[in-house]
Design an enzyme around this catalytic site. Sequence first.
Site, mmCIF file in Angstrom:
data_model
loop_
_atom_site.group_PDB
_atom_site.id
_atom_site.type_symbol
_atom_site.label_atom_id
_atom_site.label_comp_id
_atom_site.label_asym_id
_atom_site.label_seq_id
_atom_site.Cartn_x
_atom_site.Cartn_y
_atom_site.Cartn_z
ATOM 1 N N GLU A 80 22.172 44.292 55.498
ATOM 2 C CA GLU A 80 21.468 43.113 55.005
ATOM 3 C C GLU A 80 21.401 42.076 56.125
ATOM 4 O O GLU A 80 21.071 40.920 55.885
ATOM 5 C CB GLU A 80 22.132 42.542 53.751
ATOM 6 C CG GLU A 80 23.575 42.164 53.904
ATOM 7 C CD GLU A 80 24.134 41.554 52.636
ATOM 8 O OE1 GLU A 80 23.583 40.548 52.170
ATOM 9 O OE2 GLU A 80 25.134 42.074 52.124
ATOM 10 N N CYS A 112 24.980 43.736 49.624
ATOM 11 C CA CYS A 112 26.102 44.591 50.076
ATOM 12 C C CYS A 112 26.094 45.975 49.430
ATOM 13 O O CYS A 112 26.955 46.799 49.719
ATOM 14 C CB CYS A 112 27.431 43.897 49.766
ATOM 15 S SG CYS A 112 27.542 42.253 50.452
ATOM 16 N N HIS A 234 34.194 47.029 46.656
ATOM 17 C CA HIS A 234 33.562 46.129 47.617
ATOM 18 C C HIS A 234 34.456 44.892 47.745
ATOM 19 O O HIS A 234 34.901 44.340 46.739
ATOM 20 C CB HIS A 234 32.163 45.735 47.108
ATOM 21 C CG HIS A 234 31.551 44.618 47.885
ATOM 22 N ND1 HIS A 234 31.433 44.662 49.250
ATOM 23 C CD2 HIS A 234 31.049 43.412 47.495
ATOM 24 C CE1 HIS A 234 30.865 43.547 49.669
ATOM 25 N NE2 HIS A 234 30.627 42.769 48.628
HETATM 26 N N1 COA Z 1 47.544 28.670 48.213
HETATM 27 C C1 COA Z 1 47.189 29.786 47.540
HETATM 28 N N2 COA Z 1 45.978 29.918 46.925
HETATM 29 C C2 COA Z 1 45.106 28.895 47.035
HETATM 30 C C3 COA Z 1 45.434 27.704 47.734
HETATM 31 C C4 COA Z 1 46.721 27.619 48.344
HETATM 32 N N3 COA Z 1 47.095 26.535 49.031
HETATM 33 N N4 COA Z 1 44.378 26.899 47.663
HETATM 34 C C5 COA Z 1 43.427 27.514 46.938
HETATM 35 N N5 COA Z 1 43.871 28.732 46.560
HETATM 36 C C6 COA Z 1 43.158 29.752 45.784
HETATM 37 C C7 COA Z 1 42.379 29.194 44.616
HETATM 38 O O1 COA Z 1 43.217 28.966 43.504
HETATM 39 C C8 COA Z 1 41.357 30.282 44.413
HETATM 40 O O2 COA Z 1 41.925 31.364 43.732
HETATM 41 P P1 COA Z 1 41.459 31.728 42.225
HETATM 42 O O3 COA Z 1 39.974 31.919 42.281
HETATM 43 O O4 COA Z 1 42.205 32.985 41.932
HETATM 44 O O5 COA Z 1 41.840 30.558 41.403
HETATM 45 C C9 COA Z 1 41.085 30.787 45.828
HETATM 46 O O6 COA Z 1 42.166 30.327 46.636
HETATM 47 C C10 COA Z 1 39.784 30.254 46.425
HETATM 48 O O7 COA Z 1 39.811 28.874 46.246
HETATM 49 P P2 COA Z 1 38.492 28.091 45.824
HETATM 50 O O8 COA Z 1 38.799 26.650 45.688
HETATM 51 O O9 COA Z 1 37.815 28.778 44.682
HETATM 52 O O10 COA Z 1 37.659 28.353 47.155
HETATM 53 P P3 COA Z 1 36.278 27.807 47.613
HETATM 54 O O11 COA Z 1 35.652 26.875 46.674
HETATM 55 O O12 COA Z 1 36.516 27.305 48.988
HETATM 56 O O13 COA Z 1 35.321 29.116 47.630
HETATM 57 C C11 COA Z 1 34.507 31.342 47.594
HETATM 58 C C12 COA Z 1 35.747 30.459 47.567
HETATM 59 C C13 COA Z 1 34.896 32.806 47.536
HETATM 60 C C14 COA Z 1 33.609 31.004 46.396
HETATM 61 C C15 COA Z 1 33.721 31.060 48.920
HETATM 62 O O14 COA Z 1 34.527 31.430 50.008
HETATM 63 C C16 COA Z 1 32.414 31.787 49.006
HETATM 64 O O15 COA Z 1 31.392 31.297 48.520
HETATM 65 N N6 COA Z 1 32.390 32.970 49.669
HETATM 66 C C17 COA Z 1 31.159 33.766 49.855
HETATM 67 C C18 COA Z 1 30.677 34.459 48.602
HETATM 68 C C19 COA Z 1 31.493 35.626 48.191
HETATM 69 O O16 COA Z 1 32.180 36.215 48.994
HETATM 70 N N7 COA Z 1 31.361 36.001 46.915
HETATM 71 C C20 COA Z 1 32.078 37.131 46.364
HETATM 72 C C21 COA Z 1 31.271 38.008 45.437
HETATM 73 S S1 COA Z 1 30.022 38.890 46.326
#
Ligand code: COA
Length: 389
Positions: A80, A112, A234
């Site tokens: 992609e 993906c 994945h």
């Molecule tokens: N210690 C341990 N865990 C922690 C933490 C800390 N200090 N701070 C945050 N976390 C955890 C959160 O609780 C969360 O876990 P949970 O979802 O099990 O509750 C996780 O870390 C991620 O935190 P979050 O605040 O949701 O992260 P974010 O808003 O920065 O975004 C994604 C996370 C994945 C949405 C972002 O990285 C993203 O958009 N990625 C690309 C898209 C993707 O990969 N999608 C997946 C499906 S294809």
Amino acid sequence: MTRVGIHDISLATGQHVLDLDELAAFNGTDPAKYHVGLGLDQMSVLAPDEDVVTLAASAALPLIREHGTDGIRTLLVATESGVDESKSVGVWVHRLLGLPAGCRTVELKQACYSATAGLQAALGIVARNPGERVLLIATDVARYDLDSSAEPTQGAGAVAMLVSAEPGLLTIEPVTGVRTADVDDFWRPVDRSTALVDGRLSVSAYVDALTGAWDDFAERGGVPVEQIDRWCYHQPFTRMSVKAHQRLGRHVDAPLAAEDLDDASRYNRRLGNCYTASLYAGLASLLDHDDDLAGRRVALFSYGSGSVGELFTGVVEPGYRSAERALRHAKTLDERKPVDVGRYRELHRAAVHTSDVDIDIPVASGTPFRFAGVRGGARQYVAAEHLAE
Ligand code: COA
């Protein structure tokens, strides 16, 4: 019925690595968010003379060296992050690898997921012509905007697989569960080099695709959950697979535990996301780390935003262990050269080239295949001298 499946597998990645502790220090994040919350430790970063073409060719080279090119009449490349809207990545890879001219070559796209469509197509081709082999390569560079919440989930990698009759690694079983739903969770418009993503929606769309694909798998006569020995998902970030696995456990009322996924996520924790290659990097990791897989049934779940999911199973062949393959993969990861955040940000910004101006890209990586620049609007790829001889 002819047994068809994956005969051999090979992983390649970028020449550089960014430790996520460094990214956390740079942007003031608790590193535990990356290591525990996302389940990621590092991300691969490409040198200026690498891209999805060079990664794909590098991943496939060990397979060609070991198994030759006889009978390869199809090359499928899933990506992609392709580099041309018309010419497929595979055509350059075909030349770099010296594949026979009597070969069909095509690129597949659906976020993906598309490597799994490629695998299903390859299985069909081999089932119809058991004397043929299909070279299937998943290759991607996961790029999001600098300073975005998705930034720590970048990465890069390619996985090449030889699909054949009487496979040496994994016989794929015929029942498969599929699900398509139109969701704007992740996409990359043609005028952008980085993806747009609604992260939260992508997590829920992934889980919906998994439970939907499982239901379809079950309705079509797939094995019950108790007959599945290992799981491979994945992994846009490895914690996503844990969330999904636990959610599936509730859906089917089975005790599916996070520890089930440890061996299938060892490489992915270090690669970061590699989109189409992510599921198959997980499979390589499982095969290289679990020494009790012979005869075991593995379930694989493929997800591509937008969205398509597919769940299918395979049975591991007795001779699947290869110390040589595991060592090669370990070296691929261990020998990456670390970059600091400043250099990573420079490389991120410099990765996009216009086709309007000729450029030469100096040798940067020492990899078997290089992106050498743009001439008359066309991208140029060369093999290292020792391969070209
Ligand atoms: N210690 C341990 N865990 C922690 C933490 C800390 N200090 N701070 C945050 N976390 C955890 C959160 O609780 C969360 O876990 P949970 O979802 O099990 O509750 C996780 O870390 C991620 O935190 P979050 O605040 O949701 O992260 P974010 O808003 O920065 O975004 C994604 C996370 C994945 C949405 C972002 O990285 C993203 O958009 N990625 C690309 C898209 C993707 O990969 N999608 C997946 C499906 S294809």
